[in-house]
Design an enzyme around this catalytic site. Structure first.
Site, PDB file in Angstrom:
ATOM      1  N   SER A 255       0.899  -1.185  -0.194  1.00 35.05           N
ATOM      2  CA  SER A 255       0.039  -0.098   0.016  1.00 35.05           C
ATOM      3  C   SER A 255       0.916   1.228   0.010  1.00 35.05           C
ATOM      4  O   SER A 255       2.222   1.244   0.220  1.00 35.05           O
ATOM      5  CB  SER A 255      -0.988  -0.022   1.414  1.00 35.05           C
ATOM      6  OG  SER A 255      -1.748  -1.090   1.127  1.00 35.05           O
ATOM      7  N   SER A 293      -4.261  -3.514  -2.329  1.00 37.92           N
ATOM      8  CA  SER A 293      -3.646  -2.683  -1.946  1.00 37.92           C
ATOM      9  C   SER A 293      -4.476  -1.268  -1.484  1.00 37.92           C
ATOM     10  O   SER A 293      -5.609  -1.110  -1.842  1.00 37.92           O
ATOM     11  CB  SER A 293      -2.756  -2.095  -3.153  1.00 37.92           C
ATOM     12  OG  SER A 293      -1.991  -0.994  -3.191  1.00 37.92           O
ATOM     13  N   GLU A 295      -4.431   2.662  -1.579  1.00 34.10           N
ATOM     14  CA  GLU A 295      -3.804   4.048  -2.082  1.00 34.10           C
ATOM     15  C   GLU A 295      -4.588   5.117  -1.289  1.00 34.10           C
ATOM     16  O   GLU A 295      -5.705   5.255  -2.091  1.00 34.10           O
ATOM     17  CB  GLU A 295      -3.565   4.138  -3.352  1.00 34.10           C
ATOM     18  CG  GLU A 295      -2.509   3.048  -4.031  1.00 34.10           C
ATOM     19  CD  GLU A 295      -3.042   1.723  -4.240  1.00 34.10           C
ATOM     20  OE1 GLU A 295      -1.955   0.946  -4.388  1.00 34.10           O
ATOM     21  OE2 GLU A 295      -4.166   1.437  -4.381  1.00 34.10           O
TER      22      GLU A 295
END
Length: 443
Positions: A255, A293, A295
């Site tokens: 991340s 992930s 973001e």
């Protein structure tokens, strides 16, 4: 000399010192988020133990990073804030209220996934000690704490972060140069299978474009080696073959948390839009925002102070016109890309739990790529501007030319709203006769 020994002996430098092409806008004095006046950054780094993982005992490779707006007085004198989630397999606690109110009122903290609660509690203790009226005279607070998973190198389930580490990061916060790489919350982080961590960069717009300063700080922990791009160059595809025999984290894409600060006078919705463009900078380095992930981007503007305590019913704000946001969008994309690369360039190789080893980005290889492409970069910079249009019609006088326009020529835009509708939309009285609607002649 082995590759590992070579990595340990070569000095680490920031991406700009390698000659990597990093955009057209110039960085601020420190090329850091602290170039935005009043923004302070501090770290607490926790490194101890070696060998096999013993949950609760180590090895430990983690820490805390603190970003303090307004010279630390953010609780009483709040600022406009906002954010954006590109992919939400991660967490920034306090972001729900941030997006609802559009206000930043606590320090912004970065740490590992399992330490979010401990860091939030540590910030709450710090603020209650400093402002005893919280929860009585004042509202309760929800600290802003972002996280990434450092379990490839760190005993993450051991929850080694404590109040004292939170206080150390806050008390260490200062202006000026910012430590990068294996520090603070970035201590155990990995980027594109190389050592990642904390990175930062800034941009200073020319006076003709407002003269505003913008800075980005990232805790970078994402990606796979073959996707890595450095200044647009496919460095990762070549390095993946060279490092194919080194074990890599296989279960997690990782991340990234990014924090944006600017002195441009932006409202919350404008900060949200600015944070969206951070995603473009992350993509430049090679992220495709994988399923697992996170973001997540948080931003704030230092231009307006929203007091917690006032006798007035209203307060006045300075606001940048939406039509003037484009240079900031470009600048934040550039600064984000450079911040991530700075994290990788400054990070040193690290061995963590179970002797998991994360190599550093080989700067000599990056230099080789950049040097090979330097003649291309040079020819692009020297190429004269060519246009078949008459000079008077090439660009308006306030065109975005990175400082070539004099400040007196930076006139307000000649469009109205996002649609770009020219004005006036009706003919002036003395033009009405003999003209079609909109002022165009029938003849």
């Amino acid at each position: 000399m082995s590759q590992r020994q070579l990595e340990l002996t070569l000095p680490r430098v920031r991406a700009r010192e390698l000659g990597v092409p990093l955009g057209r806008f110039k960085p601020g004095r420190y090329n850091a988020i602290t170039d935005v006046e009043g923004v302070l950054v501090g770290h607490c780094t926790i490194i101890r133990g070696e060998g096999p993982l013993r949950p609760g005992h180590g090895p430990v490779r983690t820490g805390v990073t603190a970003i303090l707006p307004n010279n630390g007085n953010i609780f009483m004198e709040r600022m406009n804030g906002g954010g954006f989630v590109l992919n939400g397999a991660g967490e920034v606690s306090g972001m729900t209220q941030l997006m609802e109110w559009g206000l930043v009122e606590t320090p912004l903290m970065l740490t590992n996934t399992m330490a979010v609660g401990a860091v939030s509690d540590g910030v709450a203790r710090y603020l209650v000690d400093r402002y005893p009226g919280i929860g009585d005279e004042h509202d309760v607070i929800i600290p802003i704490v972002g996280e990434c998973d450092d379990s490839w190198l760190n005993d993450v389930s051991g929850r080694h972060v404590r109040d004292l580490h939170v206080l150390e990061a806050i008390n260490n916060a200062k202006s000026g140069p910012v430590a990068e790489g294996n520090v603070g919350g970035g201590t155990g982080m990995v980027t594109c299978d190389f050592k990642g961590g904390i990175g930062t960069s800034s941009r200073k717009l020319p006076e003709a474009l407002g003269g505003y300063t913008l800075g980005v700080l990232v805790m970078s922990n994402f990606g796979k080696m073959h996707n890595l791009r450095v200044g647009g160059l496919p460095v990762g595809e070549v390095l993946a073959e060279k490092f194919k025999d080194i074990p890599k984290r296989g279960q997690s894409y990782g991340s990234i948390i990014a924090v944006v600060a600017t002195d441009a006078p932006l409202l919350s919705h404008q900060i949200n839009r600015l944070c969206k463009r951070v995603s473009l900078g992350i993509g430049r380095v090679g992220s495709y925002a994988a399923h697992g992930s996170g973001e997540i981007i948080v931003g704030f503007s230092t231009a307006n102070i929203i007091p917690r305590r006032t006798q007035k019913m209203v307060y006045k704000l300075k606001i940048l016109l939406d039509q003037r946001l484009d240079p900031l969008y470009e600048a934040v994309m550039e600064a984000t890309e450079e911040a991530i690369l700075n994290a990788m360039c400054m990070a040193e190789p690290m061995k963590g739990i179970n002797d998991n080893y994360c190599p550093a980005l080989p700067l000599d290889e990056v230099r080789r790529f950049v040097d090979a492409c330097r003649p291309i970069f040079a020819s692009v910079k020297k190429r004269p501007q060519q246009s078949s249009a008459p000079a008077s019609r090439e660009k308006p006088v306030d065109a975005d030319k990175e400082g070539e326009v004099r400040l007196a020529e930076a006139l307000p835009t000649a469009v109205r709203g996002a649609e770009g509708i020219p004005y006036p939309t009706r003919p002036a009285p003395d033009e009405a006769e003999g003209s079609a609607p909109g002022g165009s002649s029938d003849t």
